[in-house]
Design a protein around this motif. Structure first.
Motif, PDB file in Angstrom:
ATOM      1  N   LEU A   3     -36.892 -62.856  14.984  1.00 46.45           N
ATOM      2  CA  LEU A   3     -36.219 -63.685  16.041  1.00 46.45           C
ATOM      3  C   LEU A   3     -34.671 -63.606  16.156  1.00 46.45           C
ATOM      4  CD1 LEU A   3     -38.820 -66.310  15.749  1.00 46.45           C
ATOM      5  CD2 LEU A   3     -39.117 -64.484  17.448  1.00 46.45           C
ATOM      6  N   CYS A  21     -34.786 -67.467  22.819  1.00 45.33           N
ATOM      7  CA  CYS A  21     -35.365 -66.811  21.687  1.00 45.33           C
ATOM      8  C   CYS A  21     -35.939 -65.368  22.220  1.00 45.33           C
ATOM      9  CB  CYS A  21     -36.272 -67.895  21.236  1.00 45.33           C
ATOM     10  SG  CYS A  21     -37.166 -67.327  19.400  1.00 45.33           S
ATOM     11  N   ALA A  23     -37.503 -61.652  20.747  1.00 41.97           N
ATOM     12  CA  ALA A  23     -38.318 -61.285  19.465  1.00 41.97           C
ATOM     13  C   ALA A  23     -38.342 -59.670  19.543  1.00 41.97           C
ATOM     14  CB  ALA A  23     -39.658 -61.631  19.303  1.00 41.97           C
ATOM     15  N   LEU A  28     -46.046 -61.077  20.514  1.00 35.64           N
ATOM     16  CA  LEU A  28     -45.942 -62.196  20.454  1.00 35.64           C
ATOM     17  C   LEU A  28     -47.140 -63.094  20.947  1.00 35.64           C
ATOM     18  CD1 LEU A  28     -42.255 -63.459  21.085  1.00 35.64           C
ATOM     19  CD2 LEU A  28     -43.411 -63.084  18.967  1.00 35.64           C
ATOM     20  N   TYR A  31     -49.009 -65.384  18.428  1.00 33.82           N
ATOM     21  CA  TYR A  31     -48.055 -66.547  17.878  1.00 33.82           C
ATOM     22  C   TYR A  31     -47.826 -67.545  18.917  1.00 33.82           C
ATOM     23  CZ  TYR A  31     -46.655 -62.747  14.613  1.00 33.82           C
ATOM     24  OH  TYR A  31     -46.747 -61.880  13.525  1.00 33.82           O
ATOM     25  N   ILE A  33     -44.332 -70.184  19.161  1.00 29.24           N
ATOM     26  CA  ILE A  33     -43.277 -70.196  19.050  1.00 29.24           C
ATOM     27  C   ILE A  33     -42.665 -71.708  19.201  1.00 29.24           C
ATOM     28  CG2 ILE A  33     -40.670 -69.671  19.820  1.00 29.24           C
ATOM     29  CD1 ILE A  33     -42.439 -67.147  18.898  1.00 29.24           C
ATOM     30  N   TRP A  35     -39.416 -74.789  18.706  1.00 31.54           N
ATOM     31  CA  TRP A  35     -37.961 -74.651  18.684  1.00 31.54           C
ATOM     32  C   TRP A  35     -37.747 -75.900  17.745  1.00 31.54           C
ATOM     33  CZ3 TRP A  35     -33.863 -71.798  20.293  1.00 31.54           C
ATOM     34  CH2 TRP A  35     -34.113 -71.008  21.172  1.00 31.54           C
ATOM     35  N   CYS A  49     -43.112 -76.849  21.001  1.00 28.88           N
ATOM     36  CA  CYS A  49     -43.847 -75.619  20.442  1.00 28.88           C
ATOM     37  C   CYS A  49     -44.817 -75.003  21.971  1.00 28.88           C
ATOM     38  CB  CYS A  49     -44.915 -75.921  19.425  1.00 28.88           C
ATOM     39  SG  CYS A  49     -46.081 -74.836  19.021  1.00 28.88           S
ATOM     40  N   ARG A  71     -42.030 -68.935  28.682  1.00 30.23           N
ATOM     41  CA  ARG A  71     -42.407 -67.963  27.928  1.00 30.23           C
ATOM     42  C   ARG A  71     -42.403 -66.790  28.820  1.00 30.23           C
ATOM     43  NH1 ARG A  71     -47.381 -69.148  29.280  1.00 30.23           N
ATOM     44  NH2 ARG A  71     -49.052 -67.555  29.042  1.00 30.23           N
ATOM     45  N   CYS A  95     -35.225 -70.971  16.504  1.00 28.72           N
ATOM     46  CA  CYS A  95     -36.613 -70.814  16.978  1.00 28.72           C
ATOM     47  C   CYS A  95     -37.346 -69.987  15.894  1.00 28.72           C
ATOM     48  CB  CYS A  95     -36.590 -69.928  18.096  1.00 28.72           C
ATOM     49  SG  CYS A  95     -35.858 -68.115  18.026  1.00 28.72           S
ATOM     50  N   ALA A  97     -41.517 -68.471  14.336  1.00 28.92           N
ATOM     51  CA  ALA A  97     -42.696 -68.172  15.030  1.00 28.92           C
ATOM     52  C   ALA A  97     -43.781 -68.304  13.755  1.00 28.92           C
ATOM     53  CB  ALA A  97     -42.715 -66.483  15.276  1.00 28.92           C
ATOM     54  N   TYR A 112     -44.641 -71.230   9.174  1.00 28.37           N
ATOM     55  CA  TYR A 112     -43.531 -70.360  10.017  1.00 28.37           C
ATOM     56  C   TYR A 112     -43.072 -69.341   9.157  1.00 28.37           C
ATOM     57  CZ  TYR A 112     -43.844 -73.593  13.823  1.00 28.37           C
ATOM     58  OH  TYR A 112     -44.420 -74.620  14.693  1.00 28.37           O
TER      59      TYR A 112
END
Length: 125
Positions: A3, A21, A23, A28, A31, A33, A35, A49, A71, A95, A97, A112
């Motif tokens: 990330l 953010c 990747a 993803l 996942y 993500i 902050w 989240c 996203r 950020c 994941a 994480y």
């Protein structure tokens, strides 16, 4: 996944910033993500989240109604829009994941396994 967080800077109180953010590596889709932010001398805490599949979002009370997260699965990116910024929002933002469904509460660091480098947000009064 790897990330990278970007977009921090200096802004006056009441202003806005958008953090990005991005990747690389795996998709993803499986996942979540989150902050996080950290003030020197204090713990790093999750504030928002988003689940990349389905888009469920979880907010900390301190940022609800001011911060929004979005996203773009195709671009493997997550965006944090921060409005009505306050001096108390000054922090290093990260950020992170984790596999959706793993770990405990989103706002802790448990589970994480990928972290972006922090980006500094400074809000002047």
């Amino acid at each position: 996944v790897q990330l990278q967080a970007s977009g921090g800077g200096l802004v006056q109180a009441g202003g806005s910033l958008r953090l990005n953010c991005t990747a690389s590596g795996d998709s993803l889709d499986n996942y979540s993500i989150t902050w996080f932010r950290q003030v020197p001398g204090k713990e790093r805490n999750g504030i928002i989240c988003i689940q990349m599949r389905g888009g469920s979002i979880y907010y900390a009370n301190s940022v609800k109604d001011r911060f929004t997260v979005s996203r773009d699965n195709a671009r493997k990116a997550v965006y944090l829009q921060m409005d009505s910024l306050k001096p108390d929002d000054t922090a290093v933002y990260y950020c992170a994941a984790r596999r959706t469904g793993s770990g405990g509460a989103y706002y802790t660091e448990l589970g994480y396994d990928s972290w972006g480098r922090g980006t500094l947000v400074t809000v002047s009064s």
